[in-house]
Every structure is written in C-alpha cells, then in structure tokens.
Design an enzyme around this catalytic site. Sequence first.
Site, PDB file in Angstrom:
ATOM      1  N   HIS A 141      -9.278 -22.056 -23.861  1.00 13.78           N
ATOM      2  CA  HIS A 141      -9.193 -23.526 -23.841  1.00 13.78           C
ATOM      3  C   HIS A 141      -8.756 -24.083 -22.484  1.00 13.78           C
ATOM      4  O   HIS A 141      -7.953 -25.027 -22.405  1.00 13.78           O
ATOM      5  CB  HIS A 141      -8.260 -24.018 -24.937  1.00 13.78           C
ATOM      6  CG  HIS A 141      -8.770 -23.760 -26.324  1.00 13.78           C
ATOM      7  ND1 HIS A 141     -10.106 -23.715 -26.641  1.00 13.78           N
ATOM      8  CD2 HIS A 141      -8.109 -23.524 -27.494  1.00 13.78           C
ATOM      9  CE1 HIS A 141     -10.256 -23.485 -27.933  1.00 13.78           C
ATOM     10  NE2 HIS A 141      -9.062 -23.352 -28.481  1.00 13.78           N
ATOM     11  N   HIS A 215      -9.821 -30.393 -30.782  1.00 14.96           N
ATOM     12  CA  HIS A 215      -9.191 -29.316 -31.545  1.00 14.96           C
ATOM     13  C   HIS A 215      -8.354 -29.849 -32.708  1.00 14.96           C
ATOM     14  O   HIS A 215      -7.259 -29.343 -32.988  1.00 14.96           O
ATOM     15  CB  HIS A 215      -8.327 -28.468 -30.620  1.00 14.96           C
ATOM     16  CG  HIS A 215      -8.171 -27.043 -31.040  1.00 14.96           C
ATOM     17  ND1 HIS A 215      -7.393 -26.658 -32.109  1.00 14.96           N
ATOM     18  CD2 HIS A 215      -8.682 -25.904 -30.526  1.00 14.96           C
ATOM     19  CE1 HIS A 215      -7.423 -25.344 -32.229  1.00 14.96           C
ATOM     20  NE2 HIS A 215      -8.209 -24.858 -31.289  1.00 14.96           N
ATOM     21  N   GLU A 353     -14.819 -27.042 -34.302  1.00 18.51           N
ATOM     22  CA  GLU A 353     -14.935 -27.451 -32.906  1.00 18.51           C
ATOM     23  C   GLU A 353     -16.389 -27.355 -32.446  1.00 18.51           C
ATOM     24  O   GLU A 353     -16.931 -26.264 -32.288  1.00 18.51           O
ATOM     25  CB  GLU A 353     -14.058 -26.559 -32.025  1.00 18.51           C
ATOM     26  CG  GLU A 353     -12.604 -26.519 -32.439  1.00 18.51           C
ATOM     27  CD  GLU A 353     -11.920 -25.263 -31.956  1.00 18.51           C
ATOM     28  OE1 GLU A 353     -11.739 -25.103 -30.735  1.00 18.51           O
ATOM     29  OE2 GLU A 353     -11.584 -24.401 -32.814  1.00 18.51           O
TER      30      GLU A 353
END
Length: 387
Positions: A141, A215, A353
């Site tokens: 991420h 997220h 996601e």
Amino acid sequence: MELNRRTVIAGAAAAGMAATTLGSGTAQAADRNSGGGRPVKELFGKLADGTKVYRWSLANGGTRLKVLSYGGIIQSLEIPDRHGRYTNVSLGYDSLEAYVKGTTFFGATIGRYGNRIAKGRFTLDGKTYQLSVNDGENSLHGGAQGFNTKVWDVEPFTSGSEVGLHLYYTSVDGEMGYPGTLRTKVTFTLDRHGDWRIDYEATTDKPTVVNLTNHTYYNLAGEGSGSIYDHELWLAAGRYTPTDSGLIPTGELARVKGTPFDFTRAKPIGRDIRVGHPQLVTAKGFDHNFVLDKGVTAAPVHVATLRDPESGRTLKISTDQPGVQFYSGNFLDGTLTGPSGHTYRQSDGLCLETQHFPDSPNQPSFPSTVLRPGQTYRSTTIHSFDA
C-alpha cells in the site's frame, strides 16, 4: 411488502419527522442534508507537529459520509436498513491518535500503489527502483509512509444535486522510493440517490507506477456488530490470482469454479472460508485479487454485490478497474476498538478494493500500471446502497 431504501427515505421525508443526531437513528426529514447540503468541516485533532486534521461531513440521498483530511480516510459511512434505521457500516476509530498508530488502513486512500509489490522492487525502462518495505520483505500500500499517512488538501463542492470533496496531494520524486513527482486528485461525490463515487486522477513528470484505491472495511450489520460470515457476496470474476506464502501473486490466473473462491453465484462468506484450501490457509482467509470478467473498461461496470440478510443493507460496486481485492479481515485480532466501543476480531469487517493486480510492475502478463509524462491516470469506482 418489503420497502426498498429510497422508498423508506422518501416516506420518512414526507412524514416530516425530526432529524436525528449523526450516529444512529432513522432516515427522517430527508436526513437534513439529503438534498445535497454543503459539506460541514470540523477540527478532528492535531498531529505531533501541530498540523491540524479536519473531518468533513457529507450527506445526500440518505447516505452520510465522514472524511478525514488525514489519509483521505473514510471515518464513518452511515446508511439505513430496510426499516430506515441508520448505522455506521465502516470500521475505524474515534481519535486521530488511533489512526496515526494504526496499521490496518481503516478507510484510507491508498497510494502510490495499492496492494503488494514483491521485495519492494521493480524495474522500469531498464532502471530498478527500491521501495519502502513494510510487509515482511514486500512493499504494501505504498510503503511505511504511504498516502494513508499524508494530510490532504480538501476542497468542498456542491454541483446541482451532488455534494462532495476534492482531495489533493503531491508526492515528490523519490518518496517511498517511487520515481517522479505525482500530483494526485481524489474526488468523493454523493449524488441524490445516495451513491458514493470515487474518481482518481494523477499525473507525473517521470515514468512511474500507480495503483490507487480505497481501503474501507465494511460490515453492513453495523460497525462492531460481529463477523461478516453471514454476509452474501457476488463477484463477476471467473478467475483469481493465487499467491505465494508472502501473498504475492504467482502469475497464474486460476479458475474459481469448483473452489471456495467461486462467488459467481452469491453465497455467505463464511460458507467455505474454513474448508482448508491451501490458499485460504496461507492467507488465513480470503486476501486475494479477483480477476474481473469484464477486464479494463472505459466506464464503471457492476462487478460486486454484498448483502447483509438480517438488515437488508446491500452494497453494489461498479468500477472500470480489472480487479478487486477481497480481504476478509483475517488479521483483526481483538486488540483494536472501534467508535462503538467494541473490539474488532477476525472477519468483523471486509474490504473490496477495486484495483489493478498486485505486483503488476513485476508481472508482464498483468495489466500495466505504468504512468508516463503527458498521460493522466484515471479510475472510477461507484458504491450504491439499498435495503
């Protein structure tokens, strides 16, 4: 007769009942702002260096959204059930300190690169780049200080029957190891139907890789209400990307038919999650990229439906992206406490996601995530709610 969500909201508005305070209650008096009132700004807290972090509250069409300038985080998402009763369906915290300390990415805007890059390394145009490593030997991420840790500039707007926020962040060349100065704009919009739309844009001055996503952890029964095993999930995905022990895709696009990964017909999430499939054992549940049948599209297409049978709340997701990461909250371990005062345990929330595939920079067969000067990265995901 079972009323759908929009009928409930319209009926409540016609009845003229008084609006409740934000948090819980019914869809009364058109939710005070459900006609698209201007976003409301309030101080949420200060970082250690004194930087102020604000919370913006939006409401339209029966959906209520609270967004932090820190991390572009969705701090609260409130929608009504089949009886018009509101609850927050997103996991999170009630303090800035908890978000700063947290490692779960609750509700965050993710960048520069959503999901994992193997060994935090990729090669582009013959040059190898070493990224921040924050998930074992991999980068996750965007690295240790990804976009979820940044304070974004926020500009509220109203346009016709829509209300929303423009969020801006500029990531300098070399940040977390990524090449190029990336100028990013993320727009959150609530329309008159209560649909929540996310539009991502980015430009760069050097070749780089980009994969932006959100997220948010969902529990349609309500944050802090227990597991999502009874939630029913449908995904328009006939294949998925199996992973190695570090949750990096192997490169295979495996068929879901005949496996626990088959959500082509809606089924309860808990039905197959403990069957002992090697991929589920490795990930401690679902934490996999599903390859959407539609591929990359010019406009968003409906690809996922999540439903809580008890409340009737339903989430439909449309996207132009080629994949969706279904994460079943496997690493929630009871040490985190949400705004409801309840602790979060394994599978008390799930993520869907929308994205390009994990480790795409190192997988030539996957859709490319390369962005070059003169190009504009664009992506759109729409969340529609009903009951």
